[in-house]
Motif scaffolding. Sequence first.
Motif, mmCIF file in Angstrom:
data_model
loop_
_atom_site.group_PDB
_atom_site.id
_atom_site.type_symbol
_atom_site.label_atom_id
_atom_site.label_comp_id
_atom_site.label_asym_id
_atom_site.label_seq_id
_atom_site.Cartn_x
_atom_site.Cartn_y
_atom_site.Cartn_z
ATOM 1 N N GLU A 50 28.700 41.317 41.747
ATOM 2 C CA GLU A 50 29.598 40.595 42.641
ATOM 3 C C GLU A 50 30.882 41.402 42.828
ATOM 4 O OE1 GLU A 50 28.903 37.931 44.247
ATOM 5 O OE2 GLU A 50 27.035 37.333 43.237
ATOM 6 N N ALA A 51 31.263 41.609 44.086
ATOM 7 C CA ALA A 51 32.413 42.466 44.386
ATOM 8 C C ALA A 51 33.565 41.664 44.954
ATOM 9 C CB ALA A 51 32.003 43.569 45.356
ATOM 10 N N ASP A 52 33.843 40.501 44.354
ATOM 11 C CA ASP A 52 34.935 39.677 44.879
ATOM 12 C C ASP A 52 36.297 40.254 44.526
ATOM 13 O OD1 ASP A 52 34.402 39.172 42.247
ATOM 14 O OD2 ASP A 52 34.541 37.000 42.383
ATOM 15 N N THR A 53 36.363 41.132 43.519
ATOM 16 C CA THR A 53 37.571 41.906 43.235
ATOM 17 C C THR A 53 37.156 43.337 42.923
ATOM 18 O OG1 THR A 53 37.596 41.546 40.834
ATOM 19 C CG2 THR A 53 38.687 39.877 42.218
ATOM 20 N N VAL A 54 38.074 44.277 43.118
ATOM 21 C CA VAL A 54 37.792 45.682 42.801
ATOM 22 C C VAL A 54 37.470 45.826 41.320
ATOM 23 C CG1 VAL A 54 38.789 47.992 42.693
ATOM 24 C CG2 VAL A 54 39.200 46.561 44.694
ATOM 25 N N GLU A 55 38.244 45.135 40.483
ATOM 26 C CA GLU A 55 38.057 45.264 39.036
ATOM 27 C C GLU A 55 36.687 44.752 38.604
ATOM 28 O OE1 GLU A 55 40.625 43.840 40.563
ATOM 29 O OE2 GLU A 55 42.173 45.367 40.199
ATOM 30 N N ARG A 56 36.286 43.609 39.139
ATOM 31 C CA ARG A 56 34.992 43.040 38.762
ATOM 32 C C ARG A 56 33.846 43.922 39.255
ATOM 33 N NH1 ARG A 56 32.753 36.937 40.184
ATOM 34 N NH2 ARG A 56 30.859 37.074 38.930
ATOM 35 N N SER A 57 33.988 44.445 40.452
ATOM 36 C CA SER A 57 32.953 45.334 40.988
ATOM 37 C C SER A 57 32.789 46.576 40.118
ATOM 38 C CB SER A 57 33.307 45.736 42.421
ATOM 39 O OG SER A 57 32.406 46.709 42.912
ATOM 40 N N ARG A 58 33.909 47.198 39.778
ATOM 41 C CA ARG A 58 33.833 48.420 38.977
ATOM 42 C C ARG A 58 33.274 48.130 37.588
ATOM 43 N NH1 ARG A 58 35.241 53.481 39.341
ATOM 44 N NH2 ARG A 58 35.757 54.665 37.463
ATOM 45 N N ALA A 59 33.690 47.035 36.989
ATOM 46 C CA ALA A 59 33.175 46.695 35.659
ATOM 47 C C ALA A 59 31.671 46.463 35.706
ATOM 48 C CB ALA A 59 33.891 45.456 35.121
ATOM 49 N N GLY A 60 31.203 45.774 36.735
ATOM 50 C CA GLY A 60 29.770 45.533 36.867
ATOM 51 C C GLY A 60 28.985 46.807 37.071
ATOM 52 N N LEU A 61 29.541 47.722 37.865
ATOM 53 C CA LEU A 61 28.855 48.995 38.084
ATOM 54 C C LEU A 61 28.839 49.855 36.825
ATOM 55 C CD1 LEU A 61 30.084 49.894 41.680
ATOM 56 C CD2 LEU A 61 27.725 49.460 40.967
ATOM 57 N N LEU A 62 29.913 49.811 36.059
ATOM 58 C CA LEU A 62 29.937 50.571 34.807
ATOM 59 C C LEU A 62 28.900 50.037 33.822
ATOM 60 C CD1 LEU A 62 33.772 51.109 34.326
ATOM 61 C CD2 LEU A 62 32.054 52.877 34.788
ATOM 62 N N ARG A 63 28.743 48.728 33.783
ATOM 63 C CA ARG A 63 27.700 48.159 32.905
ATOM 64 C C ARG A 63 26.314 48.583 33.377
ATOM 65 N NH1 ARG A 63 31.185 43.614 33.058
ATOM 66 N NH2 ARG A 63 29.946 42.674 34.737
ATOM 67 N N ALA A 64 26.100 48.580 34.678
ATOM 68 C CA ALA A 64 24.807 49.005 35.212
ATOM 69 C C ALA A 64 24.557 50.476 34.919
ATOM 70 C CB ALA A 64 24.757 48.743 36.718
ATOM 71 N N ARG A 65 25.592 51.295 35.045
ATOM 72 C CA ARG A 65 25.438 52.718 34.730
ATOM 73 C C ARG A 65 25.074 52.931 33.269
ATOM 74 N NH1 ARG A 65 30.593 56.017 33.322
ATOM 75 N NH2 ARG A 65 30.220 54.525 31.632
ATOM 76 N N ASP A 66 25.732 52.184 32.385
ATOM 77 C CA ASP A 66 25.457 52.346 30.958
ATOM 78 C C ASP A 66 24.019 51.963 30.618
ATOM 79 O OD1 ASP A 66 28.044 53.193 30.627
ATOM 80 O OD2 ASP A 66 28.788 51.256 29.887
ATOM 81 N N ALA A 67 23.446 51.051 31.414
ATOM 82 C CA ALA A 67 22.059 50.639 31.186
ATOM 83 C C ALA A 67 21.064 51.528 31.929
ATOM 84 C CB ALA A 67 21.874 49.182 31.625
ATOM 85 N N GLY A 68 21.579 52.439 32.752
ATOM 86 C CA GLY A 68 20.731 53.329 33.544
ATOM 87 C C GLY A 68 20.773 52.937 35.009
#
Length: 305
Positions: A50-68
Amino acid sequence: MCAGDREVAVAGLRVAVVVHAASGHGAAARVAPRVVERLSGVVSRVTVVEADTVERSRAGLLRARDAGLDVVVVVGGDGSVHQAVQFCAEHGVALAVVPSGTGNDLGRALGVPARAAEAVEAVVAALGAGARRRVDLGRVAGGAWFASVLCAGFDSAVNERVNRMRWPHGRRRYDLAIVAELAALSQRTLVVDTDGGRLELAATMVAVGNTGFYGGGIPVCPRADPADGVFDLTVVGQMSRWDLVRMLPTLRTGEHVGHPAVRTLRARRVSLGGDNEWVAYADGERLGPLPVVVECVPGALEVVG
């Protein structure tokens, strides 16, 4: 290719779907479930961010990156795409776009279908075929990446005014801002330093294009190619209010580059400055006052398709 063949072809791919639900007055929220459903049938894992804020979007993408993570699919407009470009360029992840905003300028430049339903199918087909390519990005010295156009002058002043206004809503807000900025129009000194030389003039606006489009399809730098390793610059010199009013419609066709007050340049590195109090915008996002230095970085972003 049958469905089973397609699933085998993209087996192992891990995709994050970034959804900015407010994009396109809610269009992204309506499109997103279909995008997720379609991709879930053909890749190994789909993570919704969910990209309702820049911070939330980036945090979600970083978690996805860490999982592959292999591909980021953006369901939204140019603001959402701009944020995804930052992540993808920094982390070596490929980008795909399902246009669902009001501008969709990067998707337009990359040849992505304008209709979201068709864009989803294009993404699925490209993933199945392994179709990838690298495109250039602009980078602000010590700061952000941009994929489309950096601008300053009259058009960014309109953006500044729009951002201060609370009424009216929609297109009328831009129309009123344009009228107000025309009334306040005054040419300022612009200094453009490039690897090809120095230009100093009284100017109305300047655009540095990695791609050709900004403002929802305006070809301000109509010859810009995001795979040639250089920017295209459009510099509009001194103009009266009436001349600018007459020229503005030609921006929609790209014919403005033939106007006597317009100069076009090409450069790998650009510095914009001068005594003008102008503010720079890139991909529609506010960067801040000039001076600004930008460089074209060849092949900085991998895109699907």
